[in-house]
Design a protein around this motif. Structure first.
Motif, PDB file in Angstrom:
ATOM      1  N   HIS A  56       0.497  -1.067  -0.082  1.00  0.00           N
ATOM      2  CA  HIS A  56      -0.036   0.080   0.119  1.00  0.00           C
ATOM      3  C   HIS A  56       0.862   1.329  -0.316  1.00  0.00           C
ATOM      4  O   HIS A  56       2.176   1.029  -0.040  1.00  0.00           O
ATOM      5  CB  HIS A  56      -0.960  -0.147   1.401  1.00  0.00           C
ATOM      6  N   VAL A  57       0.338   2.509   0.389  1.00  0.00           N
ATOM      7  CA  VAL A  57       1.465   3.252   0.526  1.00  0.00           C
ATOM      8  C   VAL A  57       0.952   4.292   0.782  1.00  0.00           C
ATOM      9  O   VAL A  57      -0.284   4.427   2.327  1.00  0.00           O
ATOM     10  CB  VAL A  57       0.585   4.600  -0.601  1.00  0.00           C
ATOM     11  N   ALA A  58       2.105   4.600   2.467  1.00  0.00           N
ATOM     12  CA  ALA A  58       1.963   5.150   3.779  1.00  0.00           C
ATOM     13  C   ALA A  58       1.224   6.338   3.786  1.00  0.00           C
ATOM     14  O   ALA A  58       0.836   6.198   4.986  1.00  0.00           O
ATOM     15  CB  ALA A  58       3.084   4.943   4.069  1.00  0.00           C
ATOM     16  N   LYS A  59       0.570   7.244   2.805  1.00  0.00           N
ATOM     17  CA  LYS A  59       0.209   8.426   3.103  1.00  0.00           C
ATOM     18  C   LYS A  59      -0.264   8.747   1.679  1.00  0.00           C
ATOM     19  O   LYS A  59       0.480   8.103   0.479  1.00  0.00           O
ATOM     20  CB  LYS A  59       1.079   9.202   3.332  1.00  0.00           C
ATOM     21  N   ARG A  60      -1.045   9.070   0.845  1.00  0.00           N
ATOM     22  CA  ARG A  60      -0.963  10.023  -0.380  1.00  0.00           C
ATOM     23  C   ARG A  60      -0.203  11.216  -1.377  1.00  0.00           C
ATOM     24  O   ARG A  60       0.493  11.678  -0.638  1.00  0.00           O
ATOM     25  CB  ARG A  60      -2.717  11.024  -0.189  1.00  0.00           C
ATOM     26  N   GLY A  61       0.120  10.007  -2.194  1.00  0.00           N
ATOM     27  CA  GLY A  61       1.550  10.759  -2.847  1.00  0.00           C
ATOM     28  C   GLY A  61       2.981   9.863  -2.319  1.00  0.00           C
ATOM     29  O   GLY A  61       4.014  10.583  -3.222  1.00  0.00           O
ATOM     30  N   MET A  62       1.917   9.504  -1.360  1.00  0.00           N
ATOM     31  CA  MET A  62       3.924   8.923  -1.057  1.00  0.00           C
ATOM     32  C   MET A  62       4.197   9.430  -0.333  1.00  0.00           C
ATOM     33  O   MET A  62       4.869  10.514  -0.629  1.00  0.00           O
ATOM     34  CB  MET A  62       4.165   7.807  -2.414  1.00  0.00           C
ATOM     35  N   HIS A  63       6.203   9.026   0.587  1.00  0.00           N
ATOM     36  CA  HIS A  63       6.936  10.162   1.112  1.00  0.00           C
ATOM     37  C   HIS A  63       7.409  10.517  -0.019  1.00  0.00           C
ATOM     38  O   HIS A  63       7.708  11.775   0.207  1.00  0.00           O
ATOM     39  CB  HIS A  63       7.592   8.726   2.349  1.00  0.00           C
TER      40      HIS A  63
END
Length: 252
Positions: A56-63
């Motif tokens: 998955h991604v850790a947050k929207r837009g990735m780090h």
């Protein structure tokens, strides 16, 4: 724990005009190279990886951290919060400015003391994170081989298991009601990775389905678009397939 991509440039506001000189120099399509620069292409790449691995991604837009140009990827492990790497089945992400670039890398860990001993012996490090990387990205070789592998041996280089990450439509500039959205790598939108569960819950508009949609309201720069913000063209096969996918995997 992480599947990553090394980029030399990331500017979500690039467009075919700003990239015209680069495209001409390298005999490329301006919209295509714009999708590289504005982050849309890497978002699709990392979504493909996530959908094949269950990540998955850790947050929207990735780090997407930016480091000093040329800093080796092995020295960039602290750029990713360890707590994010430990959640679930790992994350997809990218980094800007690291060396060797362009390239791809993975971060992993292991508890077995014998494996840790030999990873250290073979100069991978002492852990707990171990970095493995490929220092090149050669599409003109890799694409034909991948196609041949699929056609001749019926063997996919990568295949989705379940939709885990979506690429959602984000305004590249202030957009006005009544405007018709242009395509990927153009002037109006760029893509960001978002977890599929969030995308569906918030009814976010996938970038791949945004072209030719008509805006029903004004949208501010950097705002993520939803289906409520647009009128979708009638009769598109792509929209039908999207609905079938969601029904199959998420009972929607």
């Amino acid at each position: 724990m992480l599947c990553g991509n090394i980029k030399g440039l990331h500017d979500p506001y690039r467009n075919p005009t700003t990239q015209e000189g680069f495209a001409k120099k390298w005999k490329q399509n301006p919209a295509m190279v714009t999708s590289f620069a504005d982050g849309s292409k890497i978002s699709f790449e990392q979504a493909i990886i996530a959908n094949a691995t269950g990540m998955h991604v850790a947050k929207r837009g990735m780090h997407g951290p930016t480091v000093e140009m040329g800093k080796h990827i092995k020295d960039c492990l602290e750029e990713y919060p360890l707590e994010d790497l430990l959640k679930g089945d790992g994350i997809v992400d990218y980094i800007v400015g690291a060396s060797p670039g362009p390239g791809v890398f993975v971060l992993g860990t292991v508890d077995n003391p014998i494996q840790k001993h030999y990873l250290n012996l073979y100069k991978v490090g002492e852990g707990p994170l171990y970095c493995f990387y490929n220092p090149y990205h050669l599409c003109h070789f890799e694409v034909p081989i991948t196609v041949a592998r699929a056609v001749l041996f019926h063997d996919a280089a990568i295949a989705p298991e379940k939709p885990m990450v979506d690429v959602v439509t984000t305004a590249k500039r202030d957009l006005k009601k009544g405007e018709t959205l242009d395509g990927i790598g153009h002037y109006m939108t760029y893509g960001l990775c978002e977890n599929m569960s969030t995308s569906l819950e918030q009814q976010l508009l996938p970038l791949g389905l945004a072209v030719d949609c008509v805006l029903t309201r004004d949208i501010l720069k950097d705002q993520v678009l939803t289906y409520e913000d647009v009128i979708v063209p009638e009769g598109r096969l792509s929209d039908k397939l999207r609905k079938e996918q969601n029904k199959h995997f998420f009972n929607l």
